[in-house]
Design a protein around this motif. Structure first.
Motif, mmCIF file in Angstrom:
data_model
loop_
_atom_site.group_PDB
_atom_site.id
_atom_site.type_symbol
_atom_site.label_atom_id
_atom_site.label_comp_id
_atom_site.label_asym_id
_atom_site.label_seq_id
_atom_site.Cartn_x
_atom_site.Cartn_y
_atom_site.Cartn_z
ATOM 1 N N ILE A 107 -0.054 3.249 -3.459
ATOM 2 C CA ILE A 107 -1.065 4.331 -3.400
ATOM 3 C C ILE A 107 -0.435 5.720 -3.581
ATOM 4 O O ILE A 107 -0.877 6.491 -4.445
ATOM 5 N N CYS A 155 -0.136 5.368 5.050
ATOM 6 C CA CYS A 155 -0.386 3.986 4.610
ATOM 7 C C CYS A 155 0.247 2.986 5.577
ATOM 8 O O CYS A 155 -0.365 1.972 5.935
ATOM 9 N N ALA A 173 -0.920 -0.423 7.343
ATOM 10 C CA ALA A 173 -0.426 -1.614 6.622
ATOM 11 C C ALA A 173 0.513 -2.449 7.493
ATOM 12 O O ALA A 173 0.474 -3.681 7.433
ATOM 13 N N LEU A 214 2.326 10.753 2.982
ATOM 14 C CA LEU A 214 1.381 9.778 2.407
ATOM 15 C C LEU A 214 1.814 8.349 2.713
ATOM 16 O O LEU A 214 0.991 7.499 3.067
ATOM 17 N N VAL A 215 3.119 8.097 2.587
ATOM 18 C CA VAL A 215 3.653 6.758 2.884
ATOM 19 C C VAL A 215 3.404 6.429 4.365
ATOM 20 O O VAL A 215 2.974 5.322 4.705
ATOM 21 N N PRO A 259 0.823 -1.227 0.000
ATOM 22 C CA PRO A 259 0.000 0.000 0.000
ATOM 23 C C PRO A 259 0.850 1.266 0.000
ATOM 24 O O PRO A 259 0.541 2.230 -0.709
ATOM 25 N N ALA A 260 1.940 1.255 0.787
ATOM 26 C CA ALA A 260 2.782 2.451 0.908
ATOM 27 C C ALA A 260 3.502 2.776 -0.392
ATOM 28 O O ALA A 260 3.843 3.923 -0.652
#
Length: 324
Positions: A245, A277, A281, A273-274, A241-242
């Motif tokens: 996305i 996530c 996650a 953003l990372v 996800p990281a």
């Protein structure tokens, strides 16, 4: 003033607080284990948690200790001390360091992917961090030699860099968004190399297998293979996800006037953003498989099966710590 009732000595703090046979129970457990705030705890707080846990296991209950305080001490203890050896883990190798460290490294890998030196540097940083994490969270109490450590580290770093540079040259003529996914492919490939190599001693000698009550029955390489496979799947899932996305969002943002006007916001935005996530996650992917994994006795190597049958002929399932 009335004293709170004394705690019973029967709470099993060797196991997590929540039911580990359910995904929800494992997720709650790993949200506690990977909580980045544990990194800020002082040495005195960690030692106090160790004392509470070890005293309780030995049957000594501190006056006024509540069940919530006991569980809190257990999770603080687990966040900093290795479950099999009891030694204090390296700060950056702890599970509570996963989110802040991965957030910074992954954010930079996704931001600086255009030039070869940047790809080389960030893949090297990432594999150095992975090597520390894999060594710190290895399963069992098996020592690993400096030469094994060096081989695993060099192989994984080479694998990641070769994958990243190979894919980078292949994606030159493809849309920009595809190029953004090169770091993820490199990280996935490196995990498949790094984890088995870092834990190669377990693959040769085996990891401890126990009965339901934790009584050691022997060492199994079949259990080690299953443990390492589960960890590889979890780690790739954790990175997905990281690394999947933010590139889509950043690709859209870079076409807008806002980022063209303030290009220096690119890296902080990407890292943020990372991080968002990874906060979810990391614990959710750690929870994909039970920490105390199990397998049928009949799936073990024949000599280990014989060993177990001599001790307990009716035993059908063995358990092992899969590592993280």
């Amino acid at each position: 003033q009335k004293m709170p009732p004394s705690l019973p000595a029967t709470i099993n703090i060797r196991e997590p607080r929540w039911d580990q046979s359910t995904f929800q129970g494992r997720a709650k457990h790993f949200f506690m284990v990977t909580d980045p705030r544990n990194l800020l705890l002082s040495g005195a707080t960690l030692e106090e948690a160790r004392r509470v846990v070890e005293d309780y296991r030995a049957g000594t209950i501190q006056p006024g200790l509540t069940e919530d305080q006991l569980w809190q001490a257990k999770y603080i203890y687990d966040s900093a001390f290795h479950p099999d050896t009891g030694e204090k883990m390296i700060l950056v190798g702890r599970m509570s360091a996963q989110v802040p460290m991965n957030m910074t490294i992954t954010g930079c890998m996704l931001t600086f992917y255009r030039t070869t030196p940047a790809v080389l540097f960030w893949q090297w940083v990432n594999q150095s961090f992975n090597a520390v994490v894999n060594y710190t969270n290895r399963s069992g109490d098996a020592p690993i030699t400096p030469s094994q450590l060096g081989t695993a580290y060099v192989s994984a770093t080479t694998g990641a860099v070769v994958t990243a540079l190979g894919l980078k040259s292949l994606t030159k003529h493809l849309p920009a968004l595809i190029g953004r996914y090169v770091p993820f492919a490199a990280v996935a490939a490196a995990n498949c190399i790094n984890i088995p190599l870092m834990r190669q001693r377990e693959l040769k000698v085996g990891i401890p297998v126990t009965d339901e009550n934790g009584n050691r029955l022997g060492e199994s390489t079949a259990a080690a293979q299953k443990a390492i496979f589960q960890v590889v799947v979890s780690r790739i899932g954790m990175a997905a996800p990281a690394m999947a996305i933010p590139p889509v969002i950043m690709n859209m943002l870079e076409k807008r006037a806002f980022l063209k006007r303030y290009p220096y916001l690119n890296a902080p935005l990407q890292v943020g953003l990372v991080g968002l996530c990874l906060v979810f996650a990391t614990p959710l992917c750690c929870a994909l498989f039970p920490q105390k994994s199990s397998m049928p006795v009949r799936s073990l190597e024949p000599e280990v099966q014989d060993q177990i049958r001599k001790k307990d002929p009716r035993l059908e399932t063995v358990y092992f710590n899969k590592g993280l």
